[in-house]
Design a protein around this motif. Structure first.
Motif, short mmCIF file in Angstrom:
data_model
loop_
_atom_site.label_atom_id
_atom_site.label_comp_id
_atom_site.label_asym_id
_atom_site.label_seq_id
_atom_site.Cartn_x
_atom_site.Cartn_y
_atom_site.Cartn_z
N ASP A 119 13.98 -0.32 -24.78
CA ASP A 119 14.18 -1.66 -24.25
C ASP A 119 13.86 -1.64 -22.75
N TRP A 120 12.57 -1.65 -22.44
CA TRP A 120 12.15 -1.51 -21.04
C TRP A 120 12.56 -2.71 -20.20
N ARG A 121 12.69 -3.88 -20.83
CA ARG A 121 13.15 -5.06 -20.08
C ARG A 121 14.57 -4.85 -19.58
N ARG A 122 15.41 -4.29 -20.42
CA ARG A 122 16.78 -4.00 -20.01
C ARG A 122 16.79 -2.97 -18.89
N GLY A 123 15.89 -1.99 -18.97
CA GLY A 123 15.80 -1.01 -17.89
C GLY A 123 15.48 -1.65 -16.55
N PHE A 139 8.23 2.52 -7.37
CA PHE A 139 7.91 2.83 -8.75
C PHE A 139 6.45 3.22 -8.98
N GLU A 140 6.30 4.07 -9.98
CA GLU A 140 5.02 4.38 -10.60
C GLU A 140 5.23 4.15 -12.08
N GLU A 141 4.32 3.42 -12.72
CA GLU A 141 4.39 3.22 -14.16
C GLU A 141 3.00 3.32 -14.77
N ILE A 142 2.96 3.75 -16.03
CA ILE A 142 1.67 3.84 -16.72
C ILE A 142 1.66 2.88 -17.90
N TYR A 143 0.46 2.49 -18.28
CA TYR A 143 0.26 1.49 -19.33
C TYR A 143 -0.28 2.15 -20.61
N PHE A 164 4.36 -2.61 -22.57
CA PHE A 164 3.92 -3.53 -21.53
C PHE A 164 2.60 -3.09 -20.91
N HIS A 165 1.85 -4.10 -20.49
CA HIS A 165 0.70 -3.92 -19.61
C HIS A 165 1.08 -4.57 -18.27
N GLY A 166 0.14 -4.64 -17.36
CA GLY A 166 0.43 -5.15 -16.03
C GLY A 166 1.07 -6.51 -15.98
N PRO A 167 0.50 -7.53 -16.65
CA PRO A 167 1.09 -8.87 -16.54
C PRO A 167 2.53 -8.93 -17.02
N GLU A 168 2.84 -8.25 -18.12
CA GLU A 168 4.21 -8.28 -18.64
C GLU A 168 5.17 -7.56 -17.69
N PHE A 169 4.77 -6.40 -17.19
CA PHE A 169 5.63 -5.63 -16.30
C PHE A 169 5.93 -6.42 -15.02
N ARG A 170 4.89 -7.00 -14.44
CA ARG A 170 5.09 -7.75 -13.20
C ARG A 170 5.91 -9.02 -13.43
N ALA A 171 5.74 -9.66 -14.58
CA ALA A 171 6.50 -10.87 -14.88
C ALA A 171 7.99 -10.57 -15.04
N VAL A 172 8.32 -9.47 -15.70
CA VAL A 172 9.73 -9.12 -15.87
C VAL A 172 10.35 -8.70 -14.54
N MET A 173 9.61 -7.97 -13.71
CA MET A 173 10.13 -7.66 -12.38
C MET A 173 10.45 -8.95 -11.63
N ASP A 174 9.52 -9.88 -11.66
CA ASP A 174 9.73 -11.15 -10.96
C ASP A 174 10.96 -11.88 -11.50
#
Length: 201
Positions: A119-123, A139-143, A164-174
């Motif tokens: 559950d990466w969103r919860r992380g 952070f460093e993350e890989i896709y 996740f890819h870039g758009p999903e990762f950045r959207a959840v951070m936001d």
């Protein structure tokens, strides 16, 4: 989830430590933290990243957390043999359920652990929760094209659904109030960046 032996071997290698030196130098050049800051590293592994980060940033307190008790033991042994012992603590725990109060840290460090979380969103929500307003997420993350390609898919143990890819990762951070700072590096394979937790309204 715990990493398997090929990834554990890589994470403890000299090659990985060189990469972490480069990443931490980028972190420091992008955004400093206050003297004596309280820092949490999620997925600390053998504690090598903790040593590098601490040498360059000089935190007042450094907590390293890992889901693998064997890695926590290795990290604690590294602490005992270095100057990390003065201000570092390595604990067994889950990055999806951090055992810390809200706003406990000035900075959170992630050397490519969130893509291991089922559950990466919860992380990411937990990162946002334990950071104080104005705190920094390094952070460093890989896709998936890097770790789920036909070769690495059979070699490495990673969750395989809801990645996740870039758009999903950045959207959840936001959505968690983590504002990505200018100057981040991103490709189809990875992202290296710094985010700041927005002040409360």
């Amino acid at each position: 989830m715990e990493v398997n032996w090929p990834e554990r071997f890589y994470c403890r290698s000299f090659v990985r430590k060189i990469a972490q030196w480069r990443e931490v130098n980028y972190f420091r050049a992008t955004r400093a933290i206050p003297a004596g800051a309280k820092v949490l590293e999620i997925g600390c592994g053998d504690g090598g990243g903790a040593g590098i980060f601490s040498r360059l940033f000089k935190p007042g307190l450094y907590h390293g957390l890992d889901v693998d008790p064997a890695m926590v033991k290795v990290a604690a042994g590294r602490r005992a043999k270095s100057d990390l012992g003065r201000f570092a603590l390595f604990v067994h725990g889950d990055a999806e359920r951090l055992p810390y109060r809200d706003g406990a840290f000035d900075a959170v460090v992630n050397f490519g652990i969130i893509h291991h979380l089922p559950d990466w969103r919860r992380g990411l929500a937990e990162v946002g929760r334990v950071l104080r307003p104005g705190g920094t997420f390094y952070f460093e993350e890989i896709y998936p094209p890097l770790y789920a390609n036909p070769l690495f898919r059979i070699m490495l143990a990673h969750p395989r659904v809801d990645r996740f890819h870039g758009p999903e990762f950045r959207a959840v951070m936001d959505a968690q109030g983590l504002s990505l700072q200018p100057g981040y590096h991103e490709s189809s394979l990875y992202i290296l960046g710094v985010a700041v937790k927005n002040p409360r309204p």
